[in-house]
Design a protein around this motif. Structure first.
Motif, PDB file in Angstrom:
ATOM      1  N   VAL A 167      62.334   2.730  19.918  1.00 29.59           N
ATOM      2  CA  VAL A 167      62.708   1.457  20.547  1.00 29.59           C
ATOM      3  C   VAL A 167      63.667   0.700  19.639  1.00 29.59           C
ATOM      4  O   VAL A 167      64.687   0.159  20.098  1.00 29.59           O
ATOM      5  CB  VAL A 167      61.455   0.608  20.832  1.00 29.59           C
ATOM      6  CG1 VAL A 167      61.851  -0.780  21.343  1.00 29.59           C
ATOM      7  CG2 VAL A 167      60.562   1.303  21.858  1.00 29.59           C
ATOM      8  N   GLU A 171      66.674   0.336  21.746  1.00 27.03           N
ATOM      9  CA  GLU A 171      66.438  -0.847  22.566  1.00 27.03           C
ATOM     10  C   GLU A 171      66.133  -2.028  21.649  1.00 27.03           C
ATOM     11  O   GLU A 171      65.075  -2.642  21.736  1.00 27.03           O
ATOM     12  CB  GLU A 171      65.260  -0.631  23.520  1.00 27.03           C
ATOM     13  CG  GLU A 171      65.362   0.592  24.414  1.00 27.03           C
ATOM     14  CD  GLU A 171      64.086   0.796  25.219  1.00 27.03           C
ATOM     15  OE1 GLU A 171      63.660  -0.152  25.903  1.00 27.03           O
ATOM     16  OE2 GLU A 171      63.507   1.894  25.151  1.00 27.03           O
ATOM     17  N   THR A 172      67.053  -2.340  20.784  1.00 33.65           N
ATOM     18  CA  THR A 172      66.777  -3.320  19.726  1.00 33.65           C
ATOM     19  C   THR A 172      66.308  -4.663  20.275  1.00 33.65           C
ATOM     20  O   THR A 172      65.532  -5.363  19.631  1.00 33.65           O
ATOM     21  CB  THR A 172      68.028  -3.536  18.863  1.00 33.65           C
ATOM     22  OG1 THR A 172      69.139  -3.859  19.726  1.00 33.65           O
ATOM     23  CG2 THR A 172      68.367  -2.273  18.088  1.00 33.65           C
ATOM     24  N   GLY A 173      66.749  -5.026  21.469  1.00 35.11           N
ATOM     25  CA  GLY A 173      66.356  -6.312  22.028  1.00 35.11           C
ATOM     26  C   GLY A 173      64.916  -6.371  22.462  1.00 35.11           C
ATOM     27  O   GLY A 173      64.388  -7.474  22.704  1.00 35.11           O
ATOM     28  N   HIS A 174      64.254  -5.235  22.580  1.00 34.53           N
ATOM     29  CA  HIS A 174      62.865  -5.223  23.039  1.00 34.53           C
ATOM     30  C   HIS A 174      61.876  -5.462  21.894  1.00 34.53           C
ATOM     31  O   HIS A 174      60.750  -5.881  22.149  1.00 34.53           O
ATOM     32  CB  HIS A 174      62.539  -3.882  23.713  1.00 34.53           C
ATOM     33  CG  HIS A 174      61.142  -3.805  24.243  1.00 34.53           C
ATOM     34  ND1 HIS A 174      60.784  -4.311  25.472  1.00 34.53           N
ATOM     35  CD2 HIS A 174      59.998  -3.299  23.699  1.00 34.53           C
ATOM     36  CE1 HIS A 174      59.489  -4.118  25.675  1.00 34.53           C
ATOM     37  NE2 HIS A 174      58.990  -3.499  24.612  1.00 34.53           N
ATOM     38  N   SER A 177      60.677 -10.316  17.967  1.00 33.63           N
ATOM     39  CA  SER A 177      61.729 -10.999  17.215  1.00 33.63           C
ATOM     40  C   SER A 177      61.338 -11.282  15.771  1.00 33.63           C
ATOM     41  O   SER A 177      62.209 -11.397  14.903  1.00 33.63           O
ATOM     42  CB  SER A 177      62.097 -12.312  17.919  1.00 33.63           C
ATOM     43  OG  SER A 177      60.948 -13.150  18.025  1.00 33.63           O
ATOM     44  N   TRP A 249      53.257  -5.105  15.697  1.00 31.66           N
ATOM     45  CA  TRP A 249      54.079  -5.003  16.914  1.00 31.66           C
ATOM     46  C   TRP A 249      53.212  -5.281  18.138  1.00 31.66           C
ATOM     47  O   TRP A 249      53.604  -6.063  19.022  1.00 31.66           O
ATOM     48  CB  TRP A 249      54.693  -3.612  16.978  1.00 31.66           C
ATOM     49  CG  TRP A 249      55.595  -3.356  18.146  1.00 31.66           C
ATOM     50  CD1 TRP A 249      55.289  -3.456  19.476  1.00 31.66           C
ATOM     51  CD2 TRP A 249      56.964  -2.933  18.090  1.00 31.66           C
ATOM     52  NE1 TRP A 249      56.360  -3.113  20.255  1.00 31.66           N
ATOM     53  CE2 TRP A 249      57.403  -2.788  19.431  1.00 31.66           C
ATOM     54  CE3 TRP A 249      57.838  -2.640  17.049  1.00 31.66           C
ATOM     55  CZ2 TRP A 249      58.694  -2.369  19.747  1.00 31.66           C
ATOM     56  CZ3 TRP A 249      59.130  -2.218  17.365  1.00 31.66           C
ATOM     57  CH2 TRP A 249      59.553  -2.095  18.699  1.00 31.66           C
ATOM     58  N   ARG A 253      53.402  -7.726  21.253  1.00 30.14           N
ATOM     59  CA  ARG A 253      53.693  -7.130  22.561  1.00 30.14           C
ATOM     60  C   ARG A 253      52.577  -6.162  22.934  1.00 30.14           C
ATOM     61  O   ARG A 253      52.749  -4.945  22.868  1.00 30.14           O
ATOM     62  CB  ARG A 253      55.044  -6.402  22.519  1.00 30.14           C
ATOM     63  CG  ARG A 253      56.244  -7.313  22.359  1.00 30.14           C
ATOM     64  CD  ARG A 253      57.547  -6.545  22.543  1.00 30.14           C
ATOM     65  NE  ARG A 253      58.696  -7.395  22.470  1.00 30.14           N
ATOM     66  CZ  ARG A 253      59.199  -8.102  23.494  1.00 30.14           C
ATOM     67  NH1 ARG A 253      58.610  -8.028  24.673  1.00 30.14           N
ATOM     68  NH2 ARG A 253      60.257  -8.868  23.331  1.00 30.14           N
ATOM     69  N   ASP A 256      52.907  -2.886  25.070  1.00 25.79           N
ATOM     70  CA  ASP A 256      53.552  -1.681  24.542  1.00 25.79           C
ATOM     71  C   ASP A 256      52.541  -0.624  24.100  1.00 25.79           C
ATOM     72  O   ASP A 256      52.938   0.408  23.546  1.00 25.79           O
ATOM     73  CB  ASP A 256      54.475  -2.036  23.367  1.00 25.79           C
ATOM     74  CG  ASP A 256      55.812  -2.583  23.845  1.00 25.79           C
ATOM     75  OD1 ASP A 256      56.092  -2.502  25.061  1.00 25.79           O
ATOM     76  OD2 ASP A 256      56.585  -3.097  23.005  1.00 25.79           O
ATOM     77  N   ARG A 259      53.541   2.750  25.257  1.00 20.65           N
ATOM     78  CA  ARG A 259      54.530   3.448  24.432  1.00 20.65           C
ATOM     79  C   ARG A 259      53.846   4.129  23.247  1.00 20.65           C
ATOM     80  O   ARG A 259      54.188   5.246  22.871  1.00 20.65           O
ATOM     81  CB  ARG A 259      55.584   2.468  23.913  1.00 20.65           C
ATOM     82  CG  ARG A 259      56.486   1.843  24.970  1.00 20.65           C
ATOM     83  CD  ARG A 259      57.449   0.876  24.307  1.00 20.65           C
ATOM     84  NE  ARG A 259      58.263   0.136  25.253  1.00 20.65           N
ATOM     85  CZ  ARG A 259      59.529   0.427  25.549  1.00 20.65           C
ATOM     86  NH1 ARG A 259      60.107   1.466  24.963  1.00 20.65           N
ATOM     87  NH2 ARG A 259      60.211  -0.298  26.404  1.00 20.65           N
TER      88      ARG A 259
END
Length: 322
Positions: A167, A171-174, A177, A249, A253, A256, A259
């Motif tokens: 990811v 998909e760095t934006g996911h 932050s 993480w 989130r 996830d 994932r």
């Protein structure tokens, strides 16, 4: 650069393993396993943009290409003997080749596995195929199909780091932050530089009743073991070992978790173990459940009996016809 110049410059290594009687230079290699050993063979292909981001460092590509094959040997309880490399290159970039060759040599030396041959060709995109060869005492290889009702289910290391690293790569934006730089670096390293659990596989050769490596996702790979062993399983999701980076993480989130359980690329070992077997701390094993005959063959349930839905993992041909 001519093909044979390329081979001699970057991939012409003298063998160190006494069981390699002849490495490169002839039409084929010659291996001489010790008496009473069986030869184990594993092959994996890696393609830029599918198995690793195109921006991956050359030495990391080399490390991963060899590691994923040696992970298959580890899952069978085998000790490495040698490997062949087939390399498709879109161009002969000498700086890239030097870094790739150095990374491959470092990994091969570290895991005691000699390069014994292969091929190089021009290809539309970077493509690698490694065939790893190992040896195991005759009749003791760990297979997927030997699990028994009552066995404990255990995994090495931690699960899901590589999936989260992917990811970060694609998909760095996911990503959360507030994920720290050290957590990002750790997860990316787990994606790029998996560790084949060779010593654990060899220690449990002839002891584990079944096993395989987690390459396509924990739940999917567990399903493979269950299907061929004719069993179902109950797992404790809270017991699945996670790294501190993955826990942070998921704190940010929690959705996830899918994932983590289904992303693949962990290259940890998933093993069925007799319930009476003492676990050596050096094996770095975590018991996550048990195998039984209570449900349909292949069924995976959470602790308490609720079936786990959507047991998916990576599939190269997802979306194609039946």
């Amino acid at each position: 650069m001519q093909e044979f110049d390329l081979i001699h410059r970057y991939f012409d290594w003298a063998p160190a393993n006494p069981e390699v009687a002849l490495a490169g230079g002839d039409d084929a290699a010659i291996l001489a396993p010790r008496p009473g050993q069986q030869v184990v063979v594993a092959t994996d292909m890696l393609i830029a943009g599918r198995h690793f981001p195109a921006s991956t460092a050359p030495d990391a590509i080399a490390h991963k290409a060899l590691a994923v094959n040696l992970s298959d040997l580890a899952a069978m309880g085998a000790a490495p003997l040698g490997f062949t490399l087939s390399l498709g290159l879109p161009e002969t970039n000498e700086s890239w080749l030097q870094q790739f060759s150095s990374g491959l040599r470092a990994a091969a030396d570290r895991w005691g596995c000699d390069l014994v041959g292969g091929d190089t060709v021009r290809a539309p995109q970077l493509t690698l195929s490694i065939t790893a060869l190992g040896s195991v005492p005759a009749g003791t290889a760990i297979r997927r199909s030997g699990a028994r009702a009552g066995d404990r289910l255990a995994v090495t290391g931690t699960i899901g780091d590589a999936a989260l690293g992917l990811v970060l790569a694609l998909e760095t934006g996911h990503a959360p932050s507030d994920l720290s730089r050290s957590d990002r670096d750790y997860l990316l390293d787990r994606l790029d530089r998996p560790e084949p659990r060779l010593s654990v596989g060899q220690a449990l050769c002839g002891v584990a009743t079944a096993g395989l490596d987690v390459s396509d996702g924990l739940l999917q790979d567990l399903g493979h073991m269950l299907s061929v062993s004719g069993l179902s399983a109950e797992i404790d999701l809270d017991a699945v070992p996670l790294s501190p980076a993955a826990r942070r993480w998921l704190d940010a989130r929690p959705t996830d978790i899918g994932r983590v359980l289904g992303g693949g690329d962990d290259y940890e070992l998933l093993l069925a173990l007799p319930p009476e077997l003492p676990l050596d701390p050096a094996w770095d094993l975590t018991v996550i459940g048990r195998l039984d005959e209570a449900g349909a063959v292949g069924e995976i349930r959470e602790r308490g009996g609720r079936p786990l839905p959507g047991q998916r993992g990576y599939n190269h041909f997802a979306g194609e016809g039946a």
